[in-house]
Design a protein around this motif. Sequence first.
Motif, mmCIF file in Angstrom:
data_model
loop_
_atom_site.group_PDB
_atom_site.id
_atom_site.type_symbol
_atom_site.label_atom_id
_atom_site.label_comp_id
_atom_site.label_asym_id
_atom_site.label_seq_id
_atom_site.Cartn_x
_atom_site.Cartn_y
_atom_site.Cartn_z
ATOM 1 N N THR A 11 0.823 -1.214 0.000
ATOM 2 C CA THR A 11 0.000 0.000 0.000
ATOM 3 C C THR A 11 0.859 1.266 0.000
ATOM 4 O O THR A 11 0.644 2.179 -0.776
ATOM 5 N N LYS A 14 7.889 3.316 1.912
ATOM 6 C CA LYS A 14 8.547 4.088 2.963
ATOM 7 C C LYS A 14 10.040 4.155 2.691
ATOM 8 O O LYS A 14 10.631 3.139 2.288
ATOM 9 N N GLU A 138 -10.003 -1.038 5.668
ATOM 10 C CA GLU A 138 -10.298 -0.072 4.600
ATOM 11 C C GLU A 138 -11.630 -0.403 3.928
ATOM 12 O O GLU A 138 -12.469 0.476 3.720
HETATM 13 P P1 ADP Z 1 2.345 -2.007 3.528
HETATM 14 O O1 ADP Z 1 3.816 -2.083 3.898
HETATM 15 O O2 ADP Z 1 1.720 -3.346 3.296
HETATM 16 O O3 ADP Z 1 2.077 -1.043 2.425
HETATM 17 P P2 ADP Z 1 1.909 -0.282 5.855
HETATM 18 O O4 ADP Z 1 2.606 -0.816 7.062
HETATM 19 O O5 ADP Z 1 2.558 0.860 5.145
HETATM 20 O O6 ADP Z 1 1.593 -1.478 4.848
HETATM 21 O O7 ADP Z 1 0.445 0.127 6.295
HETATM 22 C C1 ADP Z 1 -0.540 0.476 5.354
HETATM 23 C C2 ADP Z 1 -1.890 0.379 6.056
HETATM 24 O O8 ADP Z 1 -1.916 1.271 7.164
HETATM 25 C C3 ADP Z 1 -3.047 0.737 5.167
HETATM 26 O O9 ADP Z 1 -4.012 -0.300 5.246
HETATM 27 C C4 ADP Z 1 -3.585 2.035 5.764
HETATM 28 O O10 ADP Z 1 -4.982 2.113 5.681
HETATM 29 C C5 ADP Z 1 -3.150 1.935 7.219
HETATM 30 N N1 ADP Z 1 -2.935 3.254 7.824
HETATM 31 C C6 ADP Z 1 -1.969 4.144 7.523
HETATM 32 N N2 ADP Z 1 -2.087 5.257 8.283
HETATM 33 C C7 ADP Z 1 -3.161 5.062 9.095
HETATM 34 C C8 ADP Z 1 -3.821 5.840 10.107
HETATM 35 N N3 ADP Z 1 -3.386 7.061 10.446
HETATM 36 N N4 ADP Z 1 -4.901 5.303 10.712
HETATM 37 C C9 ADP Z 1 -5.330 4.086 10.381
HETATM 38 N N5 ADP Z 1 -4.770 3.289 9.448
HETATM 39 C C10 ADP Z 1 -3.706 3.773 8.796
#
Ligand code: ADP
Length: 260
Positions: A11, A14, A138
């Motif tokens: 998603t 970073k 989501e």
């Molecule tokens: P990935 O490495 O699989 O992309 P991440 O660890 O970056 O996953 O997390 C992405 C997820 O975190 C998404 O499902 C997003 O909806 C959720 N997310 C990011 N920021 C927030 C927030 N402030 N509140 C709730 N959920 C969040």
Amino acid sequence: MITVGLDIGSTAAKGVLVNCSNKCRTKIYYEIMPTGWSPRTTGEELLKRILASSHCSSKDIDKIAATGYGRETIPFTHKTITEITCHARGASYLAAGSSMVIDVGGQDSKIIKIDEKGRVLDFIMNDKCAAGTGRFLEVTSAALGLDVSDLGNFADFKNFAPINSMCTVFAETEVIGLLAKGVPKESIVAGLLNSVCTRIAGMACKFSRPSKVAFTGGVALNKGIQKALQQKLDTQIVIPQYAQFAGALGAALIISELRV
Ligand code: ADP
């Protein structure tokens, strides 16, 4: 030594730059952007952004490591490192003294047992279905007309509506059915958060009880999940400020120690 770790997630992508050229003070820079449809282009853009925010040029960078599901698509890295190894190391840096990492991302969740140096002792990963992941929240919060970031302020844990389906598609149908019956949104939200945390706690209890847990990944930023997980796990849970960056930070730290 200046190193960069890129975590190209399902998603979010970073990037972390670790500058330890000044022996007295390590400086760390963080950048995030949506992964989008081209992990490779995103990786290039992310590197540009992290160079800009840290006022470094590409010539200043000693080594770059990539992790995450899109790691193999990044052409300019010195090494790719598995997610579990990177999350363990990064989480251990962000929440020192943790013996377990719970990382909940967009499309997977991981429970990692670690030693005091952030090395992996054992792990379980759910990457086969969206239950217990950010995607579950989501999809189901969209059915309620809410954004995931609103869920924390919205939950009524005292009157939660049990959600029986672990499957995201069926849970969405269940949410629509509950709304049709007039169940308050607050109760449904609490039920959803409870469902995700039941799943996570079920995975965590396969290991011996940890004294301290580092809760990382984007879903750790969700205040509702934080509350619900604390109710399920009878232990200290630490949510670092840069919880979503554990993988990228771990990659940058690990590559700084490797001869590549
Ligand atoms: P990935 O490495 O699989 O992309 P991440 O660890 O970056 O996953 O997390 C992405 C997820 O975190 C998404 O499902 C997003 O909806 C959720 N997310 C990011 N920021 C927030 C927030 N402030 N509140 C709730 N959920 C969040």
